[in-house]
Write an enzyme that holds these catalytic residues in place. Structure first.
Site: not given
Ligand code: F6P
Length: 327
Positions: A15, A27, A29, A76, A107, A130, A132, A134, A176, A218, A257, A260
């Site tokens: 992603g 990188v 430069r 990917r 990862d 990323t 995320d 993570d 995710r 509240k 998205h 992103r």
């Molecule tokens: O970049 C990570 C992420 O944003 C996840 O949180 C999400 O589930 C996933 O990518 C979705 O990516 P895509 O729509 O490219 O499969």
């Protein structure tokens, strides 16, 4: 292992995340500054297999530090997970004399890099790119800060309309397998509840806390949920809440998205520049097959195999703070 890295390929994989361009720029430069030949590999490992590799100079990365997405594009690649795919990729690097690789991604991308560097004499450096956050071994990942600020801006806007109509909004953010965007954006926007994959979601507790806060008059208007929450995201949570609290006017908003994309924040540009610089320095000084991270404001190098296995943990302290501040 090659004696000396002289030609470096750089790619972005998985992603995309805001700041990847700033990392590519750093990188390329740093490499050219040190007299190395630099190459951009298009669409991650797919470009390595398809031989879509372009020479890059300092000018190739002009005017990109502020741009979201990635000029090298990303993908990917399933083929790279096969030995045949990796062999083709290796041959394509070898015929150009590329003897060092910088992989910017998450990862999944590091898994590919680790296998490749185990099998072939081309050292790899991973940069955590990323949204995320993570990945263990770095306090920052390239893109997280931008993504979380995008989420905060959007949730603030949702709060305005939620407040105007006395509505409850269940807002879904990306993640995710990780709850960092939900946790940080939820705390920063004063959400009542934050539901994340790393902790067990207790629906009874959610319903009773919403009911109890309603009784106290509240203003209850925001629940932030990570897409990977065990209940399956905002639509699923909303279904349950609507069933249990039929008098609460409940709406769902899935941010998706937009998190992103966009121009990277200053923090993402800085960490991408710093990590990109150190990725090349690592290859030059022979520190191979590590992920370059930043911890406590110092560079931190995690062997790729460890970077894959270890996930970043959500701190107990944050979880406690969420409970107290939302009361
Ligand atoms: O970049 C990570 C992420 O944003 C996840 O949180 C999400 O589930 C996933 O990518 C979705 O990516 P895509 O729509 O490219 O499969």
């Amino acid at each position: 292992m090659p004696e000396k890295v002289t030609k470096i390929g750089v790619l972005t994989s998985g992603g995309d995340s805001p700041g990847m361009n700033a990392a590519i720029r750093a990188v390329v430069r740093t490499g050219t500054y040190n007299g190395l030949e630099m190459f951009g590999i298009m669409r991650g490992y797919s470009g390595m297999i398809d031989d879509d590799i372009i020479p890059m100079q300092s000018r190739s990365v002009a005017n990109i530090i502020q741009r979201g997405g990635t000029i090298l594009k990303t993908a990917r690649s399933k083929e790279f997970y096969t030995p045949e795919g990796r062999k083709t990729a290796y041959d394509n690097l070898k015929k150009r004399g590329i003897n060092g690789l910088v992989v910017i991604g998450g990862d999944g991308s590091f898994k590919g890099a680790q296998r490749f560097s185990n099998e072939y004499d081309i050292p790899c450096i991973g940069l955590p790119g990323t949204i995320d956050k993570d990945i263990a071994g770095s306090d920052f990942t390239i893109g997280f800060d931008t993504a979380v600020n995008t989420a905060v801006e959007a949730i603030d806007k949702i709060r305005d309309t939620a407040d105007a109509h006395d509505r409850l909004f269940i807002v879904e953010v990306m993640g995710r397998d990780a709850g960092y965007i939900a946790l940080h954006s939820g705390i920063a926007t004063g959400a009542e509840n934050i539901l994340i994959p790393e902790t067990k979601t207790d629906i009874e507790e959610l319903v009773s806390s919403l009911t109890e806060k309603e009784k106290r008059h509240k203003l209850v208007n925001l629940v932030v949920v990570a897409e990977g929450d065990e209940f399956g995201g905002a639509n699923e949570i909303a279904k349950i809440v609507k069933g249990r609290l039929p008098n609460t006017d409940t709406r769902v908003c899935i941010l998706g998205h937009i998190q992103r994309g966009g121009s990277p924040t200053c923090i993402d540009r800085l960490i991408a520049s710093r990590m990109g610089y150190h990725a090349v320095e690592s290859l030059i000084t022979g520190r191979y097959n590590v992920m370059v991270g930043i911890m406590n404001n110092k560079m931190n190098y995690t062997p790729l195999d460890r970077a894959i296995k270890a996930k970043q943990r959500i701190s107990r302290e944050w979880l406690k703070i969420v409970k107290i501040l939302a009361s």
